[in-house]
Enzyme design. Structure first.
Site, short mmCIF file in Angstrom:
data_model
loop_
_atom_site.label_atom_id
_atom_site.label_comp_id
_atom_site.label_asym_id
_atom_site.label_seq_id
_atom_site.Cartn_x
_atom_site.Cartn_y
_atom_site.Cartn_z
N ASP A 1 38.43 -3.39 82.44
CA ASP A 1 38.13 -2.21 83.25
C ASP A 1 37.32 -1.23 82.42
OD1 ASP A 1 38.24 -0.16 85.34
OD2 ASP A 1 39.88 -1.36 86.17
N LYS B 1 28.26 -4.69 91.69
CA LYS B 1 28.57 -6.09 91.44
C LYS B 1 27.42 -6.78 90.72
CE LYS B 1 31.80 -6.69 95.33
NZ LYS B 1 33.00 -7.11 94.58
N SER C 1 35.49 -9.43 99.91
CA SER C 1 36.11 -9.83 101.17
C SER C 1 35.11 -9.84 102.32
CB SER C 1 37.27 -8.89 101.51
OG SER C 1 36.81 -7.55 101.61
N VAL D 1 35.53 -5.84 91.35
CA VAL D 1 35.16 -4.43 91.26
C VAL D 1 34.89 -3.90 92.67
CG1 VAL D 1 34.25 -4.75 88.94
CG2 VAL D 1 32.69 -4.93 90.89
N ASN E 1 38.31 -12.94 107.71
CA ASN E 1 38.00 -11.60 108.22
C ASN E 1 37.18 -11.66 109.50
OD1 ASN E 1 39.39 -10.02 106.38
ND2 ASN E 1 37.71 -9.99 104.91
N HIS F 1 38.12 -15.46 97.46
CA HIS F 1 38.65 -14.31 98.19
C HIS F 1 40.17 -14.38 98.28
CE1 HIS F 1 39.26 -12.29 102.37
NE2 HIS F 1 39.52 -11.45 101.40
N GLU G 1 33.43 -2.75 96.27
CA GLU G 1 32.62 -3.49 97.23
C GLU G 1 31.25 -2.82 97.39
OE1 GLU G 1 34.03 -6.53 99.73
OE2 GLU G 1 33.95 -6.56 97.56
#
Length: 732
Positions: free
Chosen positions: A355, A419, A441, A412, A512, A462, A414
């Site tokens: 992190d 990214k 996701s 990290v 989703n 995911h 969205e």
């Protein structure tokens, strides 16, 4: 090599050992039943045999019935499947009753031969029903062993005498956790309930008992004169309250949509009113009834056969060598990253948790520490094991620590730019052959992969939240993703003991894609003036674990708003605007972001407990004078999901029909009784489904338009598993 072997020794003990060739765990087959029956006849007729020990040649006893056997029993009966199933079930009852009576004189109950079960490890399903028919059960003091009757979990109930014997042994109340909940016990907790003794050497203990057993030791309580059921029979004052309460409890938990639980209760109730042998016939009739119910077949296929096939690598690319993960890098120590680190460390994988600074990384590891502390309090782990797990997680802001990793999972924010930036930084450090995965996701994997210098090694993995509890992992192939990346992801998911599905890249992937229309349909109905309680209860009464409004609260309303805005931006004029978006944006503006702030579709108390649906919904959207029928609401909620599943299959996003059903149940709890969205369509039939689509489209709009694939199948009279399922799945 046969499933059972029989050895007689000089002491007069016959040992029957169960050891199915080429199986890691014993399962019962037709051939096994026939062979065991012949062996029991042999030992009972042999005067030199004083007693019998039934054991296993493996380190477990048995995992249950070969569920494909049930389908074969139906087929063997031809035009009368009920007769075939009933006769087959009664044949099992006959064998186990023969073991139980063991040659006793029917009048004196004497002269039988002692038969003991020596269980080296786990005994489940018929693997416990068989020992329950013996006269004494000895279980090894094996910490890995679990004993129980889990059939209810896959849509059936114990039908080889386990239901009747356990109720006669423990009473209806005592047996209910094992029959109605499928509870499995460790050896220390099983003693005195499911087994008689827990010992270090069950075979030696069983042999000693067999040689010393008396006629009284062999007689089961229910075969003795004056037997009374523990806790009382149905018309005993105490028993009456038990059965009344059980009926209410079962209906409350199942909402009436799980037929196996109701059939089980009927078998227990009716069986308690008649003699033991008649009770076995009652059990067999209800077992046959449930096997003929399409729900049980669908649940067995999805929750057992298909789930097991996927976990064993049914969709793994052929020819790719073992890709198990040795060192994992997790980018982002938030809730998802911390959960991924935890389950990976549990699997024995070394984890580097990255992190922005040490404090944030340490916070991610603290999640695992809190989890292990809870396990220690509940006695689920030891201090030594907890310490070893935590030692596998290295929290740090230093990207150089990722050297030597063979898999990276990025978790990290969205945001495609963030990214892309972290992907390029990390790829400059990790080995050239390291696989890079994103836990996104919603963002298309093929687009994210463009930031990578090795797009064939870039893949989506995911997870669902909370990671440590959710059983499903969705693996997404980008346009350039290679077979080794897919194999790596599948082998990793298998390492952490979760169920994988592999789908092709598309907006929202598969899970989703189906979940979002469900929550949106619920929100739409609120804006139409439909009573929110009707929406929520309609969902629960059709088997959904959470209503669409509660699910939105749980996942966060602001997340829904964020996804809606991002989708609007990506789709432009093609975005199908609806009142659902207006409602979500309004709630967001009101600060009602869901359970995390104790305010959303529901109202909450100070401790975060739901107190009911928020009254402000009806102030904003007054209730319509005419409310729809329950089934109408249920069909809107179900079809909003299943049509997306069909479209995903039609478009090639979903590559294996089994994955569509298994992931729906494990990922978001789609009506498990149905076997999943595609199984549900098979239950109601393609012609009716297409007709219902036309009705819903005419009334509510194009989102219910019948997919071309479903229309074609309706015209041809096809089913999804008949057309797309593997042969073994079709048989089930």
């Amino acid at each position: 090599m046969a499933d059972f072997t029989l050895v007689k020794d000089a002491e007069g003990i016959a040992t029957i050992s169960w050891d199915v060739p080429e199986k890691s765990m014993n399962v019962m087959s037709f051939e096994g039943l026939e062979l065991l029956n012949d062996m029991i006849d042999d030992v009972l007729a042999d005067e030199a045999v004083k007693g019998v020990v039934i054991t296993s040649g493996k380190d477990t006893f048995a995992g249950g019935m070969d569920l494909n056997l049930l389908a074969k029993m139906k087929e063997a009966a031809g035009d009368d499947p009920a007769k075939g199933l009933f006769d087959g079930t009664m044949k099992m009852h006959g064998l186990l009753r023969k073991i139980e009576r063991a040659g006793m004189d029917p009048k004196t109950n004497k002269g039988g031969k002692p038969i003991a079960a020596a269980l080296p490890g786990t005994a489940a399903g018929i693997g416990l029903e068989l020992p329950l028919a013996t006269h004494r059960i000895f279980l090894a003091n094996n910490p890995k062993a679990k004993v129980g009757l889990p059939e209810i979990m896959v849509g059936i109930f114990p039908g080889a005498g386990g239901t009747t014997r356990l109720v006669r042994k423990l009473g209806a109340m005592g047996a209910s956790p094992f029959l109605l909940e499928g509870k499995m016990l460790s050896p220390d907790k099983a003693k005195g309930t499911l087994v008689d003794e827990v010992v270090d050497d069950p075979i030696a203990a069983a042999r000693a008992w067999v040689l010393s057993a008396t006629d009284a030791d062999l007689l089961k309580p229910w075969d003795a004169k004056g037997y009374k059921m523990p806790g009382g029979a149905p018309y005993h004052p105490a028993g009456f309250m038990t059965f009344v309460g059980a009926a209410a409890m079962v209906n409350g938990k199942t909402q009436g949509v799980y037929p196996a639980a109701k059939a089980l209760l009927s078998a227990v109730y009716e069986g308690s009113l008649v003699p033991f042998d008649t009770a076995l016939k009652v059990e067999a009739r209800w077992f046959t009834n449930i096997l003929l119910n399409p729900s049980s077949g669908a649940m067995i296929r999805s929750l057992f056969l298909n789930k097991e096939a996927l976990e064993k690598g049914a969709v793994r690319p052929a020819g790719v060598p073992d890709q198990r993960v040795k060192k994992l890098g997790v980018l982002g120590a938030g809730l998802m990253g911390a959960g991924i680190a935890l389950v990976s460390a549990q699997a024995g994988i070394e984890v580097v948790l990255i992190d922005r600074d040490q404090e944030a990384a340490d916070k991610g590891k603290a999640y695992a520490q809190k989890y292990t502390e809870g396990g220690l309090k509940r006695g689920k782990t030891t201090q030594e094991k907890a310490g070893a797990l935590l030692a596998r997680i290295t929290p740090t802001p230093d990207l150089q620590a990722l050297k030597g990793c063979d898999l990276i999972i990025e978790a990290v924010f969205e945001d495609p730019k963030i990214k892309a930036e972290i992907t390029q930084k990390v790829e400059a450090i990790i080995p050239e052959d390291c696989i890079f995965a994103s836990n996104t996701s919603t963002l298309p994997i093929s687009e994210l992969a463009k930031a990578s210098k090795n797009q064939d090694q870039f893949i989506g993995i995911h997870f669902f939240s909370p990671v440590e509890k959710m059983l499903l992992v969705e693996i997404i192939k980008g346009n350039e993703t290679g077979d080794r990346a897919v194999a790596k992801a599948l082998d990793y998911v298998r390492q952490i003991r979760k169920t994988p599905i592999v789908v092709n890249d598309a907006r929202f992937f598969y899970a989703n894609r189906c979940i979002i229309p469900y929550v949106n349909e619920g929100a739409r109905m609120v804006t139409e003036g439909i009573e929110p309680a009707l929406i929520e209860n309609a969902a629960k009464l059709v088997g959904m674990p959470l209503g669409p409004l509660q699910l939105t609260d749980e996942t966060a309303i602001d997340l829904g708003a964020k996804i809606a805005r991002a989708t609007m931006a990506a789709m432009g004029d093609a975005y199908p605007k609806s009142g659902a978006d207006d409602l979500i944006f309004w709630l967001e503006g009101e600060g009602r972001l869901g359970r995390k702030v104790n305010a959303g579709f529901y109202a909450y108390d100070d401790k975060g407990k739901r107190t009911g649906l928020w009254s402000g919904l009806n102030d904003k959207y007054p209730l319509a004078e005419d409310q729809p029928e329950l089934v109408e609401v249920q069909h809107r909620l179900l079809f909003s999901q299943v049509l997306e599943a069909v479209r995903a299959l039609e478009e090639g996003v979903l590559m294996d029909i089994r994955e569509g059903d298994v992931s729906a149940i494990l990922g978001w709890g789609f009506a498990p009784w149905s076997g999943g969205p595609l199984s549900w369509l098979d239950i109601i039939g393609a012609p009716y489904a297409a007709e219902r689509c036309d009705q819903l489209e005419a009334k509510y709009g194009e989102r219910f338009k019948c997919p071309a694939l479903l229309r074609e199948m309706a015209e041809k009279g096809q089913s999804f598993y008949g057309r797309f399922g593997p042969k073994d799945a079709q048989a089930a």
